[in-house]
Design a protein around this motif. Structure first.
Motif, PDB file in Angstrom:
ATOM      1  N   CYS A  90       3.224  -3.960   3.480  1.00 49.41           N
ATOM      2  CA  CYS A  90       3.573  -2.798   4.283  1.00 49.41           C
ATOM      3  C   CYS A  90       2.493  -2.464   5.302  1.00 49.41           C
ATOM      4  O   CYS A  90       2.761  -1.809   6.300  1.00 49.41           O
ATOM      5  N   GLU A  91       1.274  -2.833   5.024  1.00 43.17           N
ATOM      6  CA  GLU A  91       0.184  -2.316   5.848  1.00 43.17           C
ATOM      7  C   GLU A  91      -0.399  -3.322   6.812  1.00 43.17           C
ATOM      8  O   GLU A  91      -0.999  -2.935   7.815  1.00 43.17           O
ATOM      9  N   LEU A 114       7.388  -5.774   5.329  1.00 44.66           N
ATOM     10  CA  LEU A 114       7.754  -4.391   5.616  1.00 44.66           C
ATOM     11  C   LEU A 114       6.830  -3.811   6.671  1.00 44.66           C
ATOM     12  O   LEU A 114       6.781  -2.601   6.873  1.00 44.66           O
ATOM     13  N   PHE A 115       6.057  -4.674   7.315  1.00 43.55           N
ATOM     14  CA  PHE A 115       5.089  -4.163   8.280  1.00 43.55           C
ATOM     15  C   PHE A 115       5.712  -4.015   9.666  1.00 43.55           C
ATOM     16  O   PHE A 115       5.474  -3.045  10.372  1.00 43.55           O
ATOM     17  N   PRO A 118       9.480  -1.143   9.252  1.00 49.06           N
ATOM     18  CA  PRO A 118       9.892  -0.614   7.951  1.00 49.06           C
ATOM     19  C   PRO A 118      10.951   0.476   8.023  1.00 49.06           C
ATOM     20  O   PRO A 118      11.721   0.648   7.096  1.00 49.06           O
ATOM     21  N   LEU A 119      10.966   1.209   9.132  1.00 48.88           N
ATOM     22  CA  LEU A 119      11.862   2.361   9.194  1.00 48.88           C
ATOM     23  C   LEU A 119      13.007   2.134  10.165  1.00 48.88           C
ATOM     24  O   LEU A 119      13.672   3.087  10.582  1.00 48.88           O
ATOM     25  N   SER A 120      13.212   0.886  10.551  1.00 51.08           N
ATOM     26  CA  SER A 120      14.343   0.538  11.436  1.00 51.08           C
ATOM     27  C   SER A 120      14.273   1.272  12.764  1.00 51.08           C
ATOM     28  O   SER A 120      15.266   1.815  13.240  1.00 51.08           O
ATOM     29  N   TRP A 157       1.388   3.205   0.711  1.00 52.43           N
ATOM     30  CA  TRP A 157       2.454   3.273   1.717  1.00 52.43           C
ATOM     31  C   TRP A 157       3.788   3.604   1.039  1.00 52.43           C
ATOM     32  O   TRP A 157       4.560   4.431   1.507  1.00 52.43           O
ATOM     33  N   HIS A 160       3.986   7.194   0.037  1.00 53.93           N
ATOM     34  CA  HIS A 160       4.227   8.107   1.150  1.00 53.93           C
ATOM     35  C   HIS A 160       5.684   8.118   1.569  1.00 53.93           C
ATOM     36  O   HIS A 160       6.155   9.095   2.159  1.00 53.93           O
ATOM     37  N   HIS A 161       6.388   7.017   1.309  1.00 53.64           N
ATOM     38  CA  HIS A 161       7.746   6.920   1.840  1.00 53.64           C
ATOM     39  C   HIS A 161       8.830   7.003   0.799  1.00 53.64           C
ATOM     40  O   HIS A 161      10.006   7.048   1.146  1.00 53.64           O
ATOM     41  N   LEU A 200      -5.788   9.180  -0.481  1.00 51.13           N
ATOM     42  CA  LEU A 200      -4.618   9.648   0.237  1.00 51.13           C
ATOM     43  C   LEU A 200      -3.659  10.440  -0.629  1.00 51.13           C
ATOM     44  O   LEU A 200      -2.650  10.929  -0.138  1.00 51.13           O
TER      45      LEU A 200
ATOM     46  N   VAL B 157       2.374  11.973   7.305  1.00 56.23           N
ATOM     47  CA  VAL B 157       2.994  10.657   7.093  1.00 56.23           C
ATOM     48  C   VAL B 157       3.742  10.224   8.342  1.00 56.23           C
ATOM     49  O   VAL B 157       3.761   9.043   8.699  1.00 56.23           O
ATOM     50  N   HIS B 164       1.381   3.356  12.788  1.00 59.86           N
ATOM     51  CA  HIS B 164       1.740   2.065  12.186  1.00 59.86           C
ATOM     52  C   HIS B 164       2.593   1.257  13.146  1.00 59.86           C
ATOM     53  O   HIS B 164       2.337   0.066  13.391  1.00 59.86           O
ATOM     54  N   TYR B 165       3.612   1.905  13.713  1.00 62.29           N
ATOM     55  CA  TYR B 165       4.487   1.196  14.636  1.00 62.29           C
ATOM     56  C   TYR B 165       3.744   0.795  15.906  1.00 62.29           C
ATOM     57  O   TYR B 165       3.943  -0.290  16.454  1.00 62.29           O
ATOM     58  N   ARG B 167       0.656   0.113  16.066  1.00 60.52           N
ATOM     59  CA  ARG B 167      -0.202  -1.002  15.691  1.00 60.52           C
ATOM     60  C   ARG B 167       0.619  -2.281  15.586  1.00 60.52           C
ATOM     61  O   ARG B 167       0.200  -3.349  16.049  1.00 60.52           O
ATOM     62  N   ALA B 168       1.804  -2.181  14.991  1.00 57.85           N
ATOM     63  CA  ALA B 168       2.618  -3.385  14.812  1.00 57.85           C
ATOM     64  C   ALA B 168       3.054  -3.936  16.165  1.00 57.85           C
ATOM     65  O   ALA B 168       3.076  -5.153  16.376  1.00 57.85           O
ATOM     66  N   ASP B 194      -6.897  15.564   6.080  1.00 55.08           N
ATOM     67  CA  ASP B 194      -7.608  14.546   5.308  1.00 55.08           C
ATOM     68  C   ASP B 194      -6.757  13.304   5.121  1.00 55.08           C
ATOM     69  O   ASP B 194      -7.230  12.182   5.256  1.00 55.08           O
ATOM     70  N   VAL B 195      -5.463  13.520   4.815  1.00 52.87           N
ATOM     71  CA  VAL B 195      -4.585  12.359   4.607  1.00 52.87           C
ATOM     72  C   VAL B 195      -4.489  11.563   5.894  1.00 52.87           C
ATOM     73  O   VAL B 195      -4.555  10.327   5.898  1.00 52.87           O
ATOM     74  N   ASN B 198      -7.984   9.788   6.552  1.00 52.98           N
ATOM     75  CA  ASN B 198      -8.245   8.683   5.621  1.00 52.98           C
ATOM     76  C   ASN B 198      -7.247   7.554   5.818  1.00 52.98           C
ATOM     77  O   ASN B 198      -7.594   6.378   5.790  1.00 52.98           O
ATOM     78  N   GLY B 199      -5.987   7.930   6.020  1.00 56.45           N
ATOM     79  CA  GLY B 199      -4.987   6.890   6.226  1.00 56.45           C
ATOM     80  C   GLY B 199      -5.267   6.070   7.471  1.00 56.45           C
ATOM     81  O   GLY B 199      -5.144   4.841   7.471  1.00 56.45           O
TER      82      GLY B 199
END
Lengths: 345, 266
Positions: A90-91, A114-115, A118-120, A157, A160-161, A200, B157, B164-165, B167-168, B194-195, B198-199
């Motif tokens: 995922c990450e 899933l990287f 992941p959320l379509s 991950w 969180h989801h 986290l 989140v 995340h997206y 980055r991808a 913090d989340v 840290n994330g």
């Protein structure tokens, strides 16, 4: 040279012993169902680059010991033992995860991506159908016969989801391959490894995942050396805690090491001789032997002496349960009258 | 850009690394000088830059950019720079039909959902187009800053998913870079911050953290800069590398020195 202590769980564990043809290299550091927990807040502390000491703030200065290298090292071990490894990534991207592995390991490694999406969110959907939950559930259908390892990168991950109870139920189902646990053959055991970033999550989800895990590996370190605190939970036995120092080589081989000796003095102290501050004073700070004895035998005025203790332990007849012991000195004026008598109340 | 920072980071506009997520973080001080540095750095490096500017107006960034040697107006005119000016467009969103997608669509929603429209904006802005002209070097996304999204009601989140997206797509697929600023409130009760911090730290390749001095405000030293290199391509060193410097920001430059235990004297 490195040590390879036996760290496999012994007979007390519910997991059946590994098959006799176990040709894993480098001894054994194989948690069964394990969770790798990273501890410490990012980023690293300040150590070299300054001559003096810098005050350390606990929220920043603990070194960040990332867990993915250890996860990859364990994945490599499983692959070298002939197991098939399924990674739910995922990450990081697939290329990044496979980096550092040679082709023999990469051939045994199946990466469920899933990287990328992941959320379509992408227009031409590159996502795994059903989203993260279905991808997780599909993992147990993909492991065929033979021992297998499932690596979850990362549990953070997923936490969180997905709702925590659903994740815990799915993980539990993942590690129990068939409905009759008594019939589990040694060859069909599935090992589940999960990477979790401790900072986290709150204590609730962390505790829930901890209770699922048979082995918990918390990473930290000191003075440049990584250490793993391993907590084994065996059914009907007390959990055991063990600390193992290790390092991970560039090809993701795991090297176990001896605990580094902690230096009690920083090197700068060798240059400055220690000075005794009690010399060259105009008053005396030292005690002679007699003075020390007199000091030790002195009873403090409010000390709970043995007489008071005896009196309290044996209350006299008709006496109140509390006594005030008062010795008036020469200047005391003891007046038994009640000073509040003149109040018209 | 500050050449001194380039020296500390061991990088030049011509030789900038690609495919990296850089996290800028500040605690008890203002880290926006890092944003201005990277903005001018990547413009000078001939990269296509998408700048999500949620904190200040475009003219502010332009003014500081001119001191550092770049003109944002020129860059925008020739297509090198795409700016989402958060302060202006946040107001526009209420005066346009709801059917049109807007990057800050979450402001109109009762419970701020995800940042997919913002990601779509970034993707459309930075998508490499195959045309005959001289292509830009690599796409770069710069966000100032992500903590504003938290205060606008987006969950941590959701912000992590957005990064995340990015980055991808930007880092991995298009071999570009992402730079984002996050504030560290230092408040132990601010769990969301913090989340997020840290994330993001776990996802980053390089972290620059500007901190106020522990001893308080000082006229000559504005703060302390910590640099941490994470996730190297080859795990040759068992641990990540970090450096610490104390800095003073001058009008067009920054002065950095190593911290020392002796009483400070500049």
């Amino acid at each position: 040279r490195h040590l390879s202590p036996r760290l496999t769980p012994s007979e007390g564990l519910a997991r059946p012993p590994p098959p006799p043809t176990d040709n894993c290299p480098n001894g054994s550091f194989r948690p069964s169902h394990g969770k790798i927990v990273e501890r410490g807040v990012v980023p690293t502390c300040v150590y070299q680059h300054s001559r003096g000491t810098i005050p350390r703030e606990p929220s920043w200065d603990s070194v960040e010991w990332e867990g993915r290298s250890l996860l990859k090292a364990l994945v490599k071990k499983s692959a070298l033992c002939g197991e098939q490894v399924h990674v739910l990534g995922c990450e990081v991207s697939e290329e990044e995860f496979r980096e550092g592995f040679d082709s023999s390991i990469n051939n045994r490694l199946v990466y469920h991506d899933l990287f990328r999406d992941p959320l379509s969110w992408s227009k031409p959907g590159k996502a795994l159908p059903g989203g993260p939950l279905e991808a997780l559930r599909a993992l147990d259908k993909r492991t065929g016969s033979g021992p297998a390892t499932i690596a979850l990168d990362s549990l953070s991950w997923l936490l969180h989801h997905l709702p925590c109870p659903i994740l815990c139920q799915t993980l539990h189902a993942l590690s129990r391959q068939d409905s009759c646990p008594g019939d589990t053959l040694p060859g069909e055991q599935v090992r589940v490894l999960g990477l979790l970033h401790e900072e986290l999550h709150g204590p609730g989800p962390l505790g829930a995942l901890s209770s699922l895990a048979q082995t918990e590996v918390t990473l930290s370190g000191t003075m440049g050396q990584a250490s793993a605190h391993i907590l084994y939970r065996r059914p009907r036995q007390r959990p055991t805690l063990q600390t193992q120092w290790f390092s991970i080589l560039p090809d993701f081989s795991l090297e176990l090491q001896v605990e580094p000796l902690l230096e009690s003095q920083p090197p700068s102290d060798l240059h400055t001789p220690s000075v005794d501050p009690t010399t060259h004073l105009t008053f005396n700070l030292h005690l002679s032997k007699k003075e020390r004895e007199a000091k030790d035998s002195l009873t403090l005025p409010f000390q709970f002496s043995s007489e008071k203790q005896q009196a309290l332990l044996r209350p006299g007849l008709g006496q109140a349960t509390s006594h005030i012991f008062y010795e008036p000195d020469a200047y005391d004026d003891l007046d038994q009258e009640d000073p509040d008598d003149d109040l018209d109340v | 850009m500050f050449p001194e920072l380039n020296n500390l980071l061991n990088t030049t506009p011509e030789g900038a690394e690609q495919g990296k997520l850089t996290l800028l973080c500040d605690a008890k001080t203002d880290g926006s000088f890092l944003v201005h540095h990277f903005l001018s750095f990547y413009l000078k490096a001939n990269c296509k830059v998408c700048f999500v500017a949620l904190v200040q107006s475009f003219s502010h960034y332009n003014m500081v950019g001119q001191k550092l040697g770049v003109s944002l107006t020129t860059a925008r005119e020739r297509g090198q720079l795409v700016v989402l000016e958060g302060l202006k467009s946040a107001v526009d969103i209420f005066f346009r039909p709801q059917e049109e997608p807007h990057p800050l669509q979450f402001l109109r929603e009762a419970n701020a959902g995800d940042l997919q429209p913002l990601y779509a904006f970034v993707r459309d802005a930075l998508e490499p187009v195959d045309c005959g002209e001289a292509a830009w070097r690599c796409p770069v996304l710069l966000v100032d800053d992500l903590s504003v999204l938290l205060s606008l009601g987006v969950g941590p989140v959701a912000v992590l998913d957005f990064v995340h997206y990015c980055r991808a797509t930007v880092c991995r697929e298009w071999k570009g870079n992402v730079v984002a600023l996050v504030h560290d409130s230092g408040d132990a009760e601010d769990e969301e911050s913090d989340v997020l911090l840290n994330g993001l730290s776990h996802q980053s390749h390089l972290i620059l953290r500007a901190e106020g001095l522990a001893t308080g405000f000082c006229k000559d030293v504005h703060g302390q800069l910590r640099i941490l290199w994470r996730r190297p391509l080859q795990p040759t060193t068992p641990r990540d590398r970090s450096l610490t410097y104390q800095y003073k920001i001058q009008d067009k430059s920054i002065f950095c020195c190593e911290p020392s235990s002796e009483p400070y004297s500049l």
